[in-house]
Design a protein around this motif. Structure first.
Motif, mmCIF file in Angstrom:
data_model
loop_
_atom_site.group_PDB
_atom_site.id
_atom_site.type_symbol
_atom_site.label_atom_id
_atom_site.label_comp_id
_atom_site.label_asym_id
_atom_site.label_seq_id
_atom_site.Cartn_x
_atom_site.Cartn_y
_atom_site.Cartn_z
ATOM 1 N N LEU A 122 45.199 31.132 32.513
ATOM 2 C CA LEU A 122 45.673 32.477 32.819
ATOM 3 C C LEU A 122 45.436 33.420 31.639
ATOM 4 O O LEU A 122 45.129 34.597 31.837
ATOM 5 C CB LEU A 122 47.151 32.454 33.197
ATOM 6 C CG LEU A 122 47.502 31.815 34.547
ATOM 7 C CD1 LEU A 122 49.013 31.861 34.769
ATOM 8 C CD2 LEU A 122 46.779 32.512 35.696
ATOM 9 N N ASP A 123 45.571 32.896 30.421
ATOM 10 C CA ASP A 123 45.318 33.734 29.242
ATOM 11 C C ASP A 123 43.856 34.172 29.190
ATOM 12 O O ASP A 123 43.558 35.329 28.838
ATOM 13 C CB ASP A 123 45.677 32.983 27.961
ATOM 14 C CG ASP A 123 47.178 32.869 27.750
ATOM 15 O OD1 ASP A 123 47.927 33.629 28.401
ATOM 16 O OD2 ASP A 123 47.605 32.019 26.943
ATOM 17 N N GLU A 124 42.946 33.267 29.524
ATOM 18 C CA GLU A 124 41.526 33.625 29.533
ATOM 19 C C GLU A 124 41.223 34.639 30.632
ATOM 20 O O GLU A 124 40.448 35.588 30.431
ATOM 21 C CB GLU A 124 40.667 32.373 29.706
ATOM 22 C CG GLU A 124 40.661 31.458 28.500
ATOM 23 C CD GLU A 124 39.953 30.137 28.780
ATOM 24 O OE1 GLU A 124 38.936 29.870 28.106
ATOM 25 O OE2 GLU A 124 40.401 29.382 29.671
ATOM 26 N N LEU A 125 41.835 34.459 31.802
ATOM 27 C CA LEU A 125 41.643 35.426 32.883
ATOM 28 C C LEU A 125 42.222 36.785 32.493
ATOM 29 O O LEU A 125 41.627 37.827 32.795
ATOM 30 C CB LEU A 125 42.300 34.925 34.160
ATOM 31 C CG LEU A 125 41.709 33.654 34.785
ATOM 32 C CD1 LEU A 125 42.515 33.243 36.012
ATOM 33 C CD2 LEU A 125 40.232 33.840 35.158
ATOM 34 N N ALA A 126 43.364 36.774 31.816
ATOM 35 C CA ALA A 126 43.968 38.029 31.366
ATOM 36 C C ALA A 126 43.074 38.732 30.352
ATOM 37 O O ALA A 126 42.985 39.971 30.343
ATOM 38 C CB ALA A 126 45.348 37.766 30.768
ATOM 39 N N GLU A 127 42.408 37.957 29.507
ATOM 40 C CA GLU A 127 41.499 38.547 28.519
ATOM 41 C C GLU A 127 40.326 39.233 29.212
ATOM 42 O O GLU A 127 39.905 40.324 28.824
ATOM 43 C CB GLU A 127 40.994 37.472 27.560
ATOM 44 C CG GLU A 127 40.164 38.025 26.405
ATOM 45 C CD GLU A 127 39.795 36.960 25.384
ATOM 46 O OE1 GLU A 127 38.905 37.240 24.572
ATOM 47 O OE2 GLU A 127 40.386 35.867 25.410
ATOM 48 N N ILE A 128 39.792 38.586 30.255
ATOM 49 C CA ILE A 128 38.740 39.231 31.046
ATOM 50 C C ILE A 128 39.300 40.502 31.686
ATOM 51 O O ILE A 128 38.665 41.561 31.695
ATOM 52 C CB ILE A 128 38.208 38.281 32.136
ATOM 53 C CG1 ILE A 128 37.563 37.049 31.509
ATOM 54 C CG2 ILE A 128 37.197 38.990 33.032
ATOM 55 C CD1 ILE A 128 37.194 35.965 32.520
ATOM 56 N N GLY A 129 40.521 40.397 32.212
ATOM 57 C CA GLY A 129 41.144 41.522 32.897
ATOM 58 C C GLY A 129 41.414 42.707 31.996
ATOM 59 O O GLY A 129 41.429 43.852 32.469
#
Length: 282
Positions: free
Chosen positions: A122-129
């Motif tokens: 989720l942290d990696e997805l949030a970084e993309i987001g």
């Protein structure tokens, strides 16, 4: 094919401290997910590229749609060739201060991560987001969080409050950029109330939270959009609870302690507004 829920958010606080060199504003906010949601369907196709559609005609079906932008960012990050169709069943009002577009983008990132089994956290997805929009990182995980910076720096807030939310959406589209640009120097805050809001949330006292909810964008929005001020006046007349605004508006909401109370308020708001929603904290 798979589906992901895209949950809306409300602001329980929104303090604005001034503009930043990058063109954004420095903010301090308490964000809370509610169960008003879109449903984002994602499926692989035999054709190269991205296809985006929606159940309402006024939602863009190209790179102006944040779900499209999120998908493009996901494929750039992973190096996978894009061959997907995304369909958004819209229930969250558009341009309403509820992060509907950001929620769709976050759901798209989570859904693509599942569909392609890429195993991103989720942290990696949030970084993309974070490169898509300020609210997207919050929408990736949802719940409740303190958001600072331009809204992308998040600190999770755990609380047990199970409040209900009655929302009324005035029939006007608000430009967030115009609202921020219309803020007057005296409307910038010099202290945040987020810690007090978090303490009230953790106490489980809806009334205490209600007394603290505030939004530094409210004066600018009401100046620019008198329609919102008129709906606010009507809502305040029939509600015995404080009326608040989410984000840059125009959506207004009341926090109530029980579903039965929320239903009565929902019925009262339906007497003067077409778009009324009964929701609750997620």
């Amino acid at each position: 094919m798979l589906a992901e829920r895209a949950y809306a958010k409300i602001n329980l606080s929104l303090d604005v401290f001034g503009s930043r060199p990058d063109g954004y504003h420095e903010v301090d906010m308490v964000l809370q997910t509610i169960d008003l949601s879109d449903l984002v369907w994602i499926e692989k196709t035999s054709r190269r590229g991205l296809e985006v559609g929606a159940s309402v005609s006024h939602v863009p079906q190209d790179d102006r749609n944040l779900a499209w932008t999120a998908a493009a960012a996901f494929f750039r990050h992973t190096g996978i060739e894009a061959s997907v169709r995304i369909w958004i069943d819209k229930q969250i009002p558009v341009a309403a201060g509820l992060a509907g577009g950001s929620a769709d983008a976050a759901a798209t990132l989570r859904g693509l991560n599942r569909l392609y089994e890429t195993g991103l956290s989720l942290d990696e997805l949030a970084e993309i987001g974070a490169g898509i929009g300020s609210d997207v990182p919050f929408c990736v995980a949802g719940g409740c969080a303190l958001a600072t910076g331009r809204g992308e720096r998040l600190q999770r807030v755990d609380h047990g409050l199970r409040a209900w939310v009655v929302l009324v959406h005035p029939p006007v589209h608000v430009s967030t950029a115009e609202v921020y640009a219309a803020m007057r120097p005296e409307e910038y805050q010099n202290r945040a109330i987020s810690e007090e809001v978090v303490t009230a949330l953790r106490s489980g006292d809806v009334e205490a939270v209600n007394q603290l909810v505030s939004n530094g964008l409210t004066p600018a929005t009401l100046r620019l959009y008198p329609e919102v001020a008129e709906v606010w006046k009507r809502a305040a007349h029939v509600a015995r609870f404080p009326v608040h605004m989410s984000g840059s508006g125009p959506t207004l909401f009341c926090l109530v302690p029980a579903q039965s109370t929320g239903q009565r308020l929902y019925n009262a708001f339906r007497g003067f507004a077409k778009e009324v929603y009964l929701s609750r904290f997620v």
